[in-house]
Scaffold this motif. Sequence first.
Motif, PDB file in Angstrom:
ATOM      1  N   LEU A  99      30.681  51.061  37.314  1.00 50.03           N
ATOM      2  CA  LEU A  99      31.905  51.368  38.043  1.00 50.03           C
ATOM      3  C   LEU A  99      32.305  50.241  38.991  1.00 50.03           C
ATOM      4  N   LYS A 100      31.336  49.636  39.638  1.00 48.38           N
ATOM      5  CA  LYS A 100      31.643  48.561  40.585  1.00 48.38           C
ATOM      6  C   LYS A 100      32.326  47.395  39.889  1.00 48.38           C
ATOM      7  N   GLU A 101      31.800  46.994  38.734  1.00 46.03           N
ATOM      8  CA  GLU A 101      32.395  45.874  38.004  1.00 46.03           C
ATOM      9  C   GLU A 101      33.766  46.252  37.444  1.00 46.03           C
ATOM     10  N   ALA A 102      33.880  47.471  36.928  1.00 48.75           N
ATOM     11  CA  ALA A 102      35.162  47.918  36.383  1.00 48.75           C
ATOM     12  C   ALA A 102      36.226  47.948  37.471  1.00 48.75           C
ATOM     13  N   ARG A 103      35.842  48.397  38.654  1.00 46.41           N
ATOM     14  CA  ARG A 103      36.785  48.460  39.770  1.00 46.41           C
ATOM     15  C   ARG A 103      37.236  47.055  40.174  1.00 46.41           C
ATOM     16  N   LYS A 104      36.284  46.137  40.250  1.00 42.39           N
ATOM     17  CA  LYS A 104      36.608  44.749  40.585  1.00 42.39           C
ATOM     18  C   LYS A 104      37.570  44.162  39.560  1.00 42.39           C
ATOM     19  N   ASN A 105      37.299  44.401  38.281  1.00 38.90           N
ATOM     20  CA  ASN A 105      38.150  43.864  37.219  1.00 38.90           C
ATOM     21  C   ASN A 105      39.548  44.473  37.252  1.00 38.90           C
ATOM     22  N   ALA A 106      39.623  45.783  37.497  1.00 37.30           N
ATOM     23  CA  ALA A 106      40.923  46.455  37.511  1.00 37.30           C
ATOM     24  C   ALA A 106      41.799  45.941  38.653  1.00 37.30           C
ATOM     25  N   TYR A 107      41.214  45.799  39.839  1.00 34.84           N
ATOM     26  CA  TYR A 107      42.017  45.321  40.965  1.00 34.84           C
ATOM     27  C   TYR A 107      42.418  43.854  40.789  1.00 34.84           C
ATOM     28  N   ALA A 108      41.575  43.068  40.134  1.00 34.26           N
ATOM     29  CA  ALA A 108      41.960  41.677  39.834  1.00 34.26           C
ATOM     30  C   ALA A 108      43.168  41.668  38.909  1.00 34.26           C
ATOM     31  N   ALA A 109      43.172  42.582  37.935  1.00 35.10           N
ATOM     32  CA  ALA A 109      44.268  42.630  36.966  1.00 35.10           C
ATOM     33  C   ALA A 109      45.566  43.142  37.580  1.00 35.10           C
TER      34      ALA A 109
END
Length: 218
Positions: free
Chosen positions: A186-196
């Motif tokens: 979840l932490k990595e997915a959240r980081k990736n989503a906000y970057a996008a």
Amino acid sequence: MTSAQDHKRAMDGDQGLNTGGMGTFSPSPFYTKEVDEFCQKYIYQPTVDAMASEGRPFKGIIFFGLMLTADGPKVLEYNARFGDPEAQVVLPRMKNDIIEVMEACVNGTLDQIDLQFEDNAAVCVVLASEGYPVKYEKGIPMYGFENFKDKDGYYCFHAGTKFDENGQIVTNGGRVLGITATGSDLKEARKNAYAATEWITFANKYMRQDIGKAIDEA
């Protein structure tokens, strides 16, 4: 299928008015094996059994909107469709060919399908028009969609958009886009989503900054 959890309030910290959903994540750590077993026994199966017993066997998708309470899971709503934006974090994690699954629903052979999901996580951040869900401006040009091309694990789902007379994509609603990304957790997915979310620009862009944050920090 797998679980997803929604953020309904318009502003950070679950403040403000209720919306159609400002972001989601999947899977939900609160949807434990025990919760799943309870829901299968007392909610999911009884629902479809009751419709069949009344001569209305259901064929399609039932979305169970649940609220976990001190007294156990409670049904908040049923939808005869995929939940939005919940489906935007569920389907990217799905290993199966969705057409084959839908055909099995139609043909009555769903029991022969082994639904499988990636051992990962996905987060969706809704880009909304400032002022949603009360009053907001429409017709604002949007830019940056080309940034999603050939980006594996990143998705831009359109909701409140349209082409104007010049062929330009413009805003046409309160919830405009669902920006989804996957990650190993979840932490990595959240980081990736906000970057996008930074890849798309429009004048009155608004989003919550805390989708999945409490879980991420747990």
